[in-house]
Structures are given as structure tokens and as C-alpha cells.
Design a protein around this motif. Structure first.
Motif, PDB file in Angstrom:
ATOM      1  N   VAL A  43       0.612  -0.888  -0.149  1.00 18.29           N
ATOM      2  CA  VAL A  43       0.227  -0.352  -0.408  1.00 18.29           C
ATOM      3  C   VAL A  43       0.848   0.801  -0.337  1.00 18.29           C
ATOM      4  O   VAL A  43       2.268   1.234   0.151  1.00 18.29           O
ATOM      5  N   ALA A  44      -0.066   2.825  -0.344  1.00 16.52           N
ATOM      6  CA  ALA A  44       1.199   3.722  -0.524  1.00 16.52           C
ATOM      7  C   ALA A  44       0.786   4.320   1.041  1.00 16.52           C
ATOM      8  O   ALA A  44      -0.441   5.104   1.038  1.00 16.52           O
ATOM      9  N   LEU A  45       1.945   4.925   1.590  1.00 16.36           N
ATOM     10  CA  LEU A  45       1.457   5.686   2.107  1.00 16.36           C
ATOM     11  C   LEU A  45       1.908   7.505   2.337  1.00 16.36           C
ATOM     12  O   LEU A  45       3.396   7.036   1.877  1.00 16.36           O
ATOM     13  N   SER A  46       1.020   8.269   1.533  1.00 15.91           N
ATOM     14  CA  SER A  46       1.127   9.931   1.375  1.00 15.91           C
ATOM     15  C   SER A  46       2.266   9.897  -0.347  1.00 15.91           C
ATOM     16  O   SER A  46       3.757  10.089  -0.051  1.00 15.91           O
ATOM     17  N   GLY A  47       2.461   8.628  -1.121  1.00 13.77           N
ATOM     18  CA  GLY A  47       3.330   7.987  -2.408  1.00 13.77           C
ATOM     19  C   GLY A  47       4.567   7.119  -1.600  1.00 13.77           C
ATOM     20  O   GLY A  47       5.044   7.380  -2.238  1.00 13.77           O
ATOM     21  N   HIS A  48       4.241   6.408  -0.906  1.00 13.09           N
ATOM     22  CA  HIS A  48       5.673   6.032  -0.716  1.00 13.09           C
ATOM     23  C   HIS A  48       4.846   4.999  -0.500  1.00 13.09           C
ATOM     24  O   HIS A  48       3.920   4.453   0.549  1.00 13.09           O
ATOM     25  N   HIS A  49       5.393   3.656  -1.076  1.00 14.24           N
ATOM     26  CA  HIS A  49       5.086   1.859  -0.922  1.00 14.24           C
ATOM     27  C   HIS A  49       5.525   1.237  -0.057  1.00 14.24           C
ATOM     28  O   HIS A  49       7.062   1.611   0.246  1.00 14.24           O
ATOM     29  N   PHE A  50       4.644   0.827   0.719  1.00 11.21           N
ATOM     30  CA  PHE A  50       5.336  -0.158   1.920  1.00 11.21           C
ATOM     31  C   PHE A  50       4.592  -1.664   1.476  1.00 11.21           C
ATOM     32  O   PHE A  50       3.594  -1.910   1.160  1.00 11.21           O
ATOM     33  N   GLU A  51       5.495  -2.826   1.994  1.00  6.77           N
ATOM     34  CA  GLU A  51       5.113  -3.730   1.701  1.00  6.77           C
ATOM     35  C   GLU A  51       4.294  -4.480   2.721  1.00  6.77           C
ATOM     36  O   GLU A  51       4.525  -3.729   4.424  1.00  6.77           O
ATOM     37  N   ILE A  52       3.414  -5.262   2.845  1.00  6.18           N
ATOM     38  CA  ILE A  52       2.034  -5.499   3.416  1.00  6.18           C
ATOM     39  C   ILE A  52       1.441  -7.407   3.431  1.00  6.18           C
ATOM     40  O   ILE A  52       2.583  -7.493   2.519  1.00  6.18           O
ATOM     41  N   PRO A  53       0.751  -7.949   4.144  1.00  6.91           N
ATOM     42  CA  PRO A  53       0.933  -9.524   4.171  1.00  6.91           C
ATOM     43  C   PRO A  53       0.181  -9.043   3.049  1.00  6.91           C
ATOM     44  O   PRO A  53      -1.073  -8.677   2.951  1.00  6.91           O
ATOM     45  N   ARG A  54      -0.659 -10.410   2.353  1.00 10.05           N
ATOM     46  CA  ARG A  54      -1.711 -10.285   0.966  1.00 10.05           C
ATOM     47  C   ARG A  54      -2.656 -10.041   1.754  1.00 10.05           C
ATOM     48  O   ARG A  54      -3.291 -10.793   2.740  1.00 10.05           O
ATOM     49  N   LEU A  55      -3.576  -9.261   1.204  1.00  9.86           N
ATOM     50  CA  LEU A  55      -4.833  -8.694   1.663  1.00  9.86           C
ATOM     51  C   LEU A  55      -5.854 -10.135   0.617  1.00  9.86           C
ATOM     52  O   LEU A  55      -5.324 -10.403  -0.482  1.00  9.86           O
ATOM     53  N   ARG A  56      -6.937 -10.087   1.554  1.00 14.80           N
ATOM     54  CA  ARG A  56      -7.629 -10.873   1.631  1.00 14.80           C
ATOM     55  C   ARG A  56      -8.970 -10.290   0.838  1.00 14.80           C
ATOM     56  O   ARG A  56      -9.956 -11.354   0.673  1.00 14.80           O
ATOM     57  N   GLN A  57      -8.815  -8.877   1.670  1.00 17.59           N
ATOM     58  CA  GLN A  57     -10.300  -8.032   0.845  1.00 17.59           C
ATOM     59  C   GLN A  57      -9.870  -7.174   0.217  1.00 17.59           C
ATOM     60  O   GLN A  57      -8.451  -6.567   0.533  1.00 17.59           O
ATOM     61  N   ALA A  58     -11.382  -6.423  -0.496  1.00 18.38           N
ATOM     62  CA  ALA A  58     -10.736  -5.062  -1.218  1.00 18.38           C
ATOM     63  C   ALA A  58     -11.005  -4.674  -0.491  1.00 18.38           C
ATOM     64  O   ALA A  58     -12.088  -4.647   0.520  1.00 18.38           O
ATOM     65  N   ALA A  59     -10.977  -3.484  -0.769  1.00 18.43           N
ATOM     66  CA  ALA A  59     -11.519  -2.196   0.119  1.00 18.43           C
ATOM     67  C   ALA A  59     -11.475  -0.775  -0.769  1.00 18.43           C
ATOM     68  O   ALA A  59     -10.432  -0.881  -1.572  1.00 18.43           O
ATOM     69  N   SER A  60     -12.257   0.309  -0.281  1.00 18.37           N
ATOM     70  CA  SER A  60     -11.558   1.372  -1.044  1.00 18.37           C
ATOM     71  C   SER A  60     -12.223   2.903  -0.667  1.00 18.37           C
ATOM     72  O   SER A  60     -13.155   2.531   0.675  1.00 18.37           O
ATOM     73  N   GLY A  61     -11.589   3.636  -0.192  1.00 22.02           N
ATOM     74  CA  GLY A  61     -12.192   4.826   1.036  1.00 22.02           C
ATOM     75  C   GLY A  61     -10.951   4.807   1.568  1.00 22.02           C
ATOM     76  O   GLY A  61      -9.611   5.022   1.687  1.00 22.02           O
ATOM     77  N   ASP A  62     -11.648   5.176   3.179  1.00 20.29           N
ATOM     78  CA  ASP A  62     -11.084   5.307   4.492  1.00 20.29           C
ATOM     79  C   ASP A  62      -9.952   4.214   5.076  1.00 20.29           C
ATOM     80  O   ASP A  62     -11.113   3.109   5.286  1.00 20.29           O
ATOM     81  N   LEU A  63      -8.663   4.097   5.365  1.00 19.96           N
ATOM     82  CA  LEU A  63      -8.375   2.929   5.382  1.00 19.96           C
ATOM     83  C   LEU A  63      -7.526   2.974   6.741  1.00 19.96           C
ATOM     84  O   LEU A  63      -7.397   4.501   6.412  1.00 19.96           O
ATOM     85  N   ILE A  64      -6.578   2.350   7.436  1.00 18.67           N
ATOM     86  CA  ILE A  64      -5.848   2.621   8.390  1.00 18.67           C
ATOM     87  C   ILE A  64      -5.210   1.228   8.508  1.00 18.67           C
ATOM     88  O   ILE A  64      -5.172   0.550   8.026  1.00 18.67           O
ATOM     89  N   PHE A  65      -3.552   2.145   8.324  1.00 21.00           N
ATOM     90  CA  PHE A  65      -1.962   0.998   8.094  1.00 21.00           C
ATOM     91  C   PHE A  65      -1.575   1.315   9.537  1.00 21.00           C
ATOM     92  O   PHE A  65      -1.551   1.872  10.488  1.00 21.00           O
ATOM     93  N   GLY A  66      -2.065  -0.676  10.153  1.00 18.69           N
ATOM     94  CA  GLY A  66      -1.464  -0.573  11.615  1.00 18.69           C
ATOM     95  C   GLY A  66      -0.886  -1.467  11.781  1.00 18.69           C
ATOM     96  O   GLY A  66      -0.434  -1.561  11.534  1.00 18.69           O
ATOM     97  N   VAL A  67       0.624  -0.178  12.457  1.00 22.13           N
ATOM     98  CA  VAL A  67       1.657  -1.256  13.282  1.00 22.13           C
ATOM     99  C   VAL A  67       2.067  -1.184  14.570  1.00 22.13           C
ATOM    100  O   VAL A  67       1.817   0.324  15.394  1.00 22.13           O
TER     101      VAL A  67
END
Ligand code: ATP
Length: 365
Positions: free
Chosen positions: A255-279
Motif C-alpha cells: 500500500v502507499a502512505l503519502s506516496g511511499h510504498h510499503f510491503e504488507i501481508p497479502r490482502l484477502r479483501q478489497a476495500a476503497s476509501g478511508d483505510l488505516i495502516f496498523g503497526v
């Protein structure tokens, strides 16, 4: 001892629903925590298991038997209300034997049982003392003895250590857990303290507004919170929750945070709009080569580790890093995140977009 199954349990008080569609299983011999903030329905759930409150709908099974509408007296369960609630005019032995006397057990048998319980609790030397002069710890042991002596199918405890100061609470929680391990008794324990739940429980149910948010072993709940509520409630400092706006597809691994890409575990669901990156703070790394940067606003030294607070384009981030790293307030630092530990949440549902890596307990070493 017993297995307890809760199926679609609901409790209404007039128009107010205190517990709704709760389902979980407490295995035989488990130390099971009901965790959540004040008013979330923990006590009401416990009282329904005890038979002190009857459910509006749903079922409770104790050792395979449906007991939902049975009174407390027919459930063979010990409710340890408040560990300090002893009969002040009776001595220790009389307090512990009281439930057996009420059952009209022969006195020789009572004597043997009380001796056995006193040995387990290490209170043989105070059996003939009045309870009035006892220390807090001994009073607590006597109250426990009174519950144990009945040999019930399960113990229910509602914030039993709530009134104690921090040090004594820590001591008694270890003692309770050790006692449980010696006896192997099914125990259901209510607490609003996430640390207590994590330290003592074999399994935890996290409740909020009368509903079950998540159910699992402590590490699963810590590593893979199923909802934003759990992510926020468990952990100290809590999980970093960075808002971002994006469209993600099933199978995405970044996913991209402010234009910077970060690897994440493979997503099982699609979504659109307001999301949260939890770490979690321990999975944030200080990485000068990273283009995702933060400004250090605070450094909290904790001995072997330190908590660094940074202001980033996606909000505040806390990082738990080795104390040996030199970090100063006002410094500009690049941040990295351990890819396999990231959880992405959908703000509209509050749920985590489950990934393949989820469910595997992480190594925090
Ligand atoms: P706490 O830790 O503060 O006791 P809890 O999670 O144990 O919180 P409960 O005591 O189960 O919460 O209460 C859940 C909700 O149900 C609360 O809003 C409470 O006010 C309400 N409630 C509990 N018992 C009754 C009752 N007899 N009549 C009406 N409302 C009740």
C-alpha cells in the motif's frame, strides 16, 4: 471441571441491549478472560453463566448440558464475587467450611476437605485465626478457599483484584494463575485491564458495546487485532493507526502512505476509501534510507528500550527501539515497517482486511 459453550447470548434490560449475539467456547480447564471497557457487558455475561441473570435469548451449555434457564443453585459453579467478602464473626476454618456445612456434609469429611484446601493455598497455620486480623493476601486466600472447597465445575471471578494496589495485584495475579495451573479448574475472569488479561489468560474474549469483537489466545489478539477497537484497546503503547485513503484489491501485497510504498501481508479483501495502516511500535524501524519521514517530538527512555514519538505526514507514530540508538528531539528520521506485521483496517466497517500471514503468531524477539 467443565467446558462452557455460549451460543448467540443476548440480554436486554428494557429497551437497552447489554449483551448481543455473543458466541464463544471456554474449554475445560482454561483460564478464560472476559475483557473490555466499563459497561461493555462483561459482568452481565458472567452473571448469565452463573445463573444470576437469565438470558433474553441464546443458550449456555455447561459440560454439554443446556442450563440457560436453570437457577444458579443447579449449575454447580462458584462465583467469587469479591475476594474480601468473608464472614467477619467466623475464623478461617469456619469461613472455608461454611459452604460444606450448608450442604450438610458430615463433619469428618468437612475436616478432610478443609485441610486439603488449606494445604493447596498454604494457609494451614492460620486456620484457627479470626479473619479480622488477617493480611490482605491471607483474606484473599481464605475467600478463594471458600470457593475451592465446594469443588465446583467452574470458577467465575469478577475483577477479583480490582481493589488492590499495583504491587500486591501483580503478586496475587501470579498466585491465582499458579493455583489455577495446580488445580486445572475452568475459570472465567472478568477484567477491564488488558495487561492483566494478556498475562493471565489462556484465551481472551474482547467485548465492546455488548458484542464480541474478537476471541482467541492472547498473542493472536495482540498480533492480529480483528477490529480497530481491539487494535486500540490492546497494547501499551497502543498500535500505531495511520489513516490513508486508497483503493486496495484482494491479493495486494503493498500500500502507499503519502506516496511511499510499503510491503504488507497479502490482502484477502478489497476495500476503497478511508483505510488505516496498523503497526505496533516494536515493528517500526528507524531507517535513514526511507523516504517516509518523521520529526521526533519526544524520546521516552525505558532502560533497555526507548519510545520515540514522531510526527509523520500520516499522523503521530511511536517506535519502540533499542535504548542504544541515539535519537534527539527535533531530528528528522526515515521510518520502515516490518512488512509481515502490518494490519490494514477498513474504517467504514472497523474490520481488519484479513491477510494470509494473519493467524500465525509473530516472533517479537
Ligand atoms: P463494569 O466493568 O463497569 O462493571 P461491565 O462490562 O461489566 O462494566 P455490565 O455491568 O455487564 O458491564 O453492564 C453492561 C451495561 O448494562 C451497562 O450499561 C449497565 O448499565 C447495564 N446494566 C447492567 N445491569 C443492568 C440492570 N439490572 N438494569 C439495567 N441496566 C443494566
Amino acid at each position: 471441571m467443565a467446558q462452557i459453550i455460549i451460543k448467540n447470548l443476548r440480554k436486554d434490560f428494557g429497551d437497552f441491549t447489554a449483551v448481543q449475539s455473543s458466541s464463544f467456547t471456554i474449554e475445560d480447564g482454561e483460564f478464560f478472560m472476559l475483557l473490555g471497557p466499563s459497561g461493555c457487558g462483561k459482568t452481565t455475561t458472567l452473571r448469565m453463566i452463573a445463573g444470576l441473570e437469565l438470558p433474553t435469548s441464546g443458550e449456555i451449555f455447561i459440560d454439554g448440558e443446556e442450563v440457560s434457564q436453570k437457577p444458579a443453585s443447579q449449575r454447580d459453579i462458584a462465583f467469587v464475587f469479591q475476594m474480601f467478602a468473608l464472614y467477619p464473626h467466623l475464623n478461617v476454618r469456619q469461613n472455608i467450611s461454611y459452604p460444606l456445612k450448608s450442604q450438610r456434609m458430615p463433619s469428618a469429611q468437612i475436616k478432610t476437605k478443609v485441610a486439603e484446601v488449606a494445604r493447596v493455598l498454604g494457609i494451614e497455620d492460620i486456620l484457627n485465626k479470626p479473619v479480622g486480623g488477617l493480611s490482605g493476601g491471607d483474606r484473599q486466600r481464605v475467600a478463594l478457599g471458600r470457593a475451592i472447597v465446594r469443588d465446583p465445575k467452574a470458577f467465575l471471578m469478577d475483577e477479583p483484584l480490582g481493589a488492590l494496589d499495583a504491587e500486591f495485584r501483580e503478586h496475587m495475579s501470579q498466585e491465582l494463575r499458579a493455583l489455577h495451573d495446580r488445580m486445572g479448574a475452568t475459570t472465567v475472569y472478568v477484567t477491564h485491564d488488558q495487561l492483566e488479561a494478556m498475562q493471565m489468560g489462556d484465551k481472551i474474549v474482547v467485548m465492546n458495546h455488548g458484542s464480541v469483537e474478537q476471541f482467541g489466545v492472547p498473542q493472536q489478539i495482540y498480533d492480529w487485532p480483528a477490529t480497530l477497537f481491539v487494535a486500540d484497546f490492546i497494547g501499551s503503547p497502543q498500535m500505531n493507526l495511520l489513516p490513508f485513503n486508497a483503493t486496495v484489491a484482494e491479493g495486494d501485497t503493498s500500500v502507499a502512505l503519502s506516496g511511499h510504498h510499503f510491503e504488507i501481508p497479502r490482502l484477502r479483501q478489497a476495500a476503497s476509501g478511508d483505510l488505516i495502516f496498523g503497526v505496533r511500535p516494536e515493528h517500526v524501524t528507524l531507517d535513514q534510507s526511507s523516504a517516509f519521514r518523521g520529526n521526533v517530538t519526544a524520546v521516552e527512555y525505558l532502560g533497555t528500550t526507548q519510545i520515540i514519538t514522531l510526527e509523520t505526514p500520516n499522523g503521530m507514530v511511536k517506535a519502540r527501539v533499542a535504548a542504544a540508538q541515539t535519537v534527539k528531539t527535533g531530528q528528522d528520521i526515515g521510518l520502515g515497517f516490518t512488512a509481515r506485521t502490518i494490519t490494514i483496517f477498513d474504517v467504514s466497517t472497523g474490520a481488519a482486511l484479513l491477510s494470509d500471514a494473519n493467524r500465525e503468531v509473530l516472533d517479537h524477539g
